[in-house]
Design a protein around this motif. Structure first.
Motif: not given
Length: 107
Positions: A2, A5, A9, A42, A44-45, A47-49, A51, A62
């Motif tokens: 995470a 990512y 980002a 940016s 999207w990554l 949002s992935v992190s 999680r 960020w």
């Protein structure tokens, strides 16, 4: 993973900010499209992190990477001012980002 990512980002956030300058207010098509793609990637990554990371920590890191990185690129490559006070403020932000990482509680 995470944090990786999130770091990517943040780097894309720097590129996004620079792209906004180079697109001249989205009046230049190619830089404008590239800027939009960088911004979406940016986010999207980020949002992935989210999680695995706390939202407050991830968002602060960020934006901090984006702000400090963009300011440093401006100083080094674009002739932006580099007064001692400005550099000290950037160092304070970096210290805060490191503190957030160390205190995130995710290992």
């Amino acid at each position: 993973m995470a944090w990786i990512y999130l770091a990517i980002a943040g780097l894309l956030e720097i590129a996004f900010a620079l792209g906004m300058k180079w697109s001249q207010g989205f009046t230049r098509p190619l830089p404008g499209v590239a800027t939009a793609v960088l911004g979406i990637a940016s986010i999207w990554l980020l949002s992935v992190s989210l999680r695995a990371l706390p939202v407050g920590t991830a968002y602060a890191v960020w934006t901090g990477i984006g702000a400090v990185g963009t300011a440093l690129v401006g100083i080094v490559f674009l002739g932006d001012a580099a007064s001692p006070a400005r550099v000290a403020c950037l160092a304070a932000i970096i210290g805060g980002l490191i503190g957030l990482k160390l205190l995130a509680g995710d290992g």
